[in-house]
Design a protein around this motif. Structure first.
Motif, PDB file in Angstrom:
ATOM      1  N   SER A 192       0.825  -1.213   0.000  1.00  0.00           N
ATOM      2  CA  SER A 192       0.000   0.000   0.000  1.00  0.00           C
ATOM      3  C   SER A 192       0.856   1.260   0.000  1.00  0.00           C
ATOM      4  CB  SER A 192      -0.932  -0.004   1.217  1.00  0.00           C
ATOM      5  OG  SER A 192      -1.853  -1.081   1.144  1.00  0.00           O
ATOM      6  N   ARG A 212      -4.485   2.576  -2.605  1.00  0.00           N
ATOM      7  CA  ARG A 212      -5.650   1.703  -2.521  1.00  0.00           C
ATOM      8  C   ARG A 212      -5.646   0.606  -3.573  1.00  0.00           C
ATOM      9  NH1 ARG A 212     -11.582   2.932  -1.326  1.00  0.00           N
ATOM     10  NH2 ARG A 212     -11.253   0.714  -0.979  1.00  0.00           N
ATOM     11  N   SER A 265     -10.582  -9.116   8.438  1.00  0.00           N
ATOM     12  CA  SER A 265     -11.031  -7.878   9.094  1.00  0.00           C
ATOM     13  C   SER A 265      -9.911  -6.848   9.159  1.00  0.00           C
ATOM     14  CB  SER A 265     -11.549  -8.180  10.499  1.00  0.00           C
ATOM     15  OG  SER A 265     -12.671  -9.032  10.455  1.00  0.00           O
ATOM     16  N   ASP A 293      -8.948  -5.564   5.654  1.00  0.00           N
ATOM     17  CA  ASP A 293      -9.947  -4.635   5.128  1.00  0.00           C
ATOM     18  C   ASP A 293      -9.750  -3.226   5.676  1.00  0.00           C
ATOM     19  OD1 ASP A 293     -12.370  -4.180   3.549  1.00  0.00           O
ATOM     20  OD2 ASP A 293     -13.316  -3.825   5.494  1.00  0.00           O
ATOM     21  N   LYS A 294      -9.178  -3.108   6.854  1.00  0.00           N
ATOM     22  CA  LYS A 294      -8.918  -1.779   7.422  1.00  0.00           C
ATOM     23  C   LYS A 294      -7.848  -1.020   6.645  1.00  0.00           C
ATOM     24  CE  LYS A 294     -10.095  -3.277  12.123  1.00  0.00           C
ATOM     25  NZ  LYS A 294      -9.577  -3.557  13.495  1.00  0.00           N
ATOM     26  N   GLN A 332      -7.886  -0.469   3.543  1.00  0.00           N
ATOM     27  CA  GLN A 332      -8.512   0.188   2.382  1.00  0.00           C
ATOM     28  C   GLN A 332      -8.052  -0.444   1.066  1.00  0.00           C
ATOM     29  OE1 GLN A 332     -10.869   2.739   2.857  1.00  0.00           O
ATOM     30  NE2 GLN A 332     -10.617   2.268   5.037  1.00  0.00           N
ATOM     31  N   SER A 352      -8.373  -2.532  -2.526  1.00  0.00           N
ATOM     32  CA  SER A 352      -9.328  -2.368  -3.622  1.00  0.00           C
ATOM     33  C   SER A 352     -10.332  -3.519  -3.662  1.00  0.00           C
ATOM     34  CB  SER A 352      -8.606  -2.261  -4.964  1.00  0.00           C
ATOM     35  OG  SER A 352      -7.761  -3.374  -5.188  1.00  0.00           O
ATOM     36  N   TYR A 353      -9.854  -4.748  -3.495  1.00  0.00           N
ATOM     37  CA  TYR A 353     -10.772  -5.887  -3.436  1.00  0.00           C
ATOM     38  C   TYR A 353     -10.108  -7.045  -2.703  1.00  0.00           C
ATOM     39  CZ  TYR A 353      -8.176  -8.000  -7.374  1.00  0.00           C
ATOM     40  OH  TYR A 353      -7.201  -8.538  -8.186  1.00  0.00           O
ATOM     41  N   LYS A 394     -15.842  -4.380   4.802  1.00  0.00           N
ATOM     42  CA  LYS A 394     -16.620  -3.132   4.803  1.00  0.00           C
ATOM     43  C   LYS A 394     -16.111  -2.119   3.793  1.00  0.00           C
ATOM     44  CE  LYS A 394     -18.707  -4.802   8.470  1.00  0.00           C
ATOM     45  NZ  LYS A 394     -20.088  -5.367   8.358  1.00  0.00           N
ATOM     46  N   ASN A 395     -14.841  -2.208   3.422  1.00  0.00           N
ATOM     47  CA  ASN A 395     -14.223  -1.181   2.577  1.00  0.00           C
ATOM     48  C   ASN A 395     -13.843  -1.690   1.192  1.00  0.00           C
ATOM     49  OD1 ASN A 395     -14.079   0.907   4.730  1.00  0.00           O
ATOM     50  ND2 ASN A 395     -12.657  -0.541   5.678  1.00  0.00           N
ATOM     51  N   ALA A 396     -13.286  -2.876   1.118  1.00  0.00           N
ATOM     52  CA  ALA A 396     -12.874  -3.440  -0.160  1.00  0.00           C
ATOM     53  C   ALA A 396     -14.065  -4.031  -0.904  1.00  0.00           C
ATOM     54  CB  ALA A 396     -11.819  -4.522   0.063  1.00  0.00           C
ATOM     55  N   ARG A 397     -13.915  -4.180  -2.196  1.00  0.00           N
ATOM     56  CA  ARG A 397     -14.892  -4.931  -2.987  1.00  0.00           C
ATOM     57  C   ARG A 397     -14.662  -6.425  -2.742  1.00  0.00           C
ATOM     58  NH1 ARG A 397     -18.738  -1.257  -4.535  1.00  0.00           N
ATOM     59  NH2 ARG A 397     -17.778   0.490  -5.663  1.00  0.00           N
TER      60      ARG A 397
END
Length: 384
Positions: free
Chosen positions: A225, A230, A261, A264-265, A267, A269-270, A304-307
């Motif tokens: 990252s 992202r 989890s 996903d924090k 950020q 992309s998927y 919650k954030n990624a696809r």
């Protein structure tokens, strides 16, 4: 027969880019790089065909981050300038075809082969712990015929050294023009080996609890990252038993729930969930490896954030249902793209998906093929 699937052809924002549809081409080992692991003109044609065939996003075959990270002959690398230049030719034509492309970054860990030809430091096989893989020990695409396929590995003294190699590979991927990178944390390779308590028995900060076993993968994602923001993604296979992986169900769910989890924090992309496929489950010492469970039901609610993408024997009809119902954001196809360079267009126009898989030529010359084009760039498209 393919079915028209309108939900699959809606654009989707992934990190800082937008893909034109929800149909991705999954990473698939094809072994057509040259002897120095430099992408070839034939590879350029292969990826161009799939870009022209309508892929929203293409993920490259697993790409070695260093000489020691490889397992198979003629898998491409991304650790030197010549390899970067080869990949640049591929990203250029994929973009001209209207698709986006991520590079899948790969380290095989204990799946490595000793005494390989990729450099003087490559004779050591590194893993989280000194635990060899059980089961199949040779294959036609390991690159030393007659040599042991798997040995007792050396426990990595300092995992931060490997994390730095992942970051350098990401920097090279950026130079090569990739839109992002995907971390290969599935199928029993290095990141997965750190996650699984059957292959990681370390007692330092990199082993023991689920949090410690997840540390390596999370630190790699953070490093990626720093390069791509992202535009970093993750592929996991919690249910699959490939390469001697598999914890009890409760430990599997605990470990991967924490890993997903926390990832996903960041950020991303998927995140791709690679499903359990029963007839592909490996058998070790007379028992099938793997921990079958519903990956979408178990892990998608944690993201919650990624696809969310799914891969693993998904049919076009099921893909339409999964995306249309909102259970996932997109679907990756593997063999469908291998045998149909125009797969997305076939799905969109309701054309038949009926090209036969040329199994003997999956891995080109590494499995005794004569012409590397066979079973690679010679699958026919249809007229629209």
């Amino acid at each position: 027969m393919a079915t028209t699937a309108p939900a699959l052809f809606e654009p989707l924002k992934l990190g800082d880019i937008t893909i034109k549809n929800r149909i991705g081409m999954s990473a698939m080992t094809r072994n057509r790089a040259d002897a120095k692991r430099v992408p070839t003109e034939l590879m350029r044609k292969y990826y161009l065909q799939r870009g022209l065939g309508g892929a929203g996003i293409i993920v490259t075959e697993a790409t070695c981050i260093s000489p020691q990270s490889c397992q198979y002959d003629r898998s491409p690398g991304i650790w030197n300038a010549e390899q970067v230049a080869g990949w640049r030719k591929i990203t250029n034509v994929v973009h001209l075809a209207g698709s986006k492309i991520y590079c899948q970054l790969w380290h095989v860990g204990r799946m490595g082969i000793p005494d390989n030809t990729d450099g003087p430091s490559a004779e050591v096989v590194y893993a989280p712990s000194a635990i060899p893989i059980r089961g199949e020990t040779t294959s036609c695409f390991h690159f030393l015929p007659g040599k042991p396929g798997h040995v007792v590995p050396t426990a990595i003294p300092d995992p931060r050294v490997i994390i730095a190699q992942f970051k350098t590979a990401a920097e090279n991927a950026k130079l090569a023009g990739f839109d992002g990178v995907e971390l290969h944390a599935a199928a029993g390779f290095l990141v997965h080996q750190f996650l699984d308590s059957t292959s990681n028995v370390r007692t330092d900060e990199w082993g023991g609890s689920a949090e410690n076993r997840a540390r390596f993968g999370l630190e790699v994602l953070r490093a990626l990252s720093e390069v791509f923001g992202r535009n970093v993604s993750l592929k996991i296979s919690p249910a699959g038993g490939h390469n001697d992986m598999g914890m009890p169900l409760d430990e599997t769910v605990e470990t991967f729930s924490y890993f997903v989890s926390e990832a996903d924090k960041l950020q991303l992309s998927y995140i791709t969930l690679s499903r359990y496929v029963a007839n592909m489950a490996p058998v070790v010492e007379g028992k099938k490896r793997g921990t079958p469970h519903d990956l979408i039901a178990t892990y998608a609610p944690l993201i919650k954030n990624a696809r969310v993408f799914v891969v693993g024997r998904v049919t076009p009809g099921e893909a339409q249902s999964l995306v249309g119902s909102g259970r996932v954001d997109g679907v990756f196809f593997g063999v469908g793209w291998l045998t149909h360079p125009d797969l997305a267009k076939r799905i969109q126009h309701g054309k038949r998906i009926d090209n036969m898989l040329a199994v003997p030529h999956l891995y080109g010359d590494a499995c005794g093929g004569v012409d590397p084009r066979i079973g690679y760039t010679d699958y026919p498209a249809v007229t629209y």
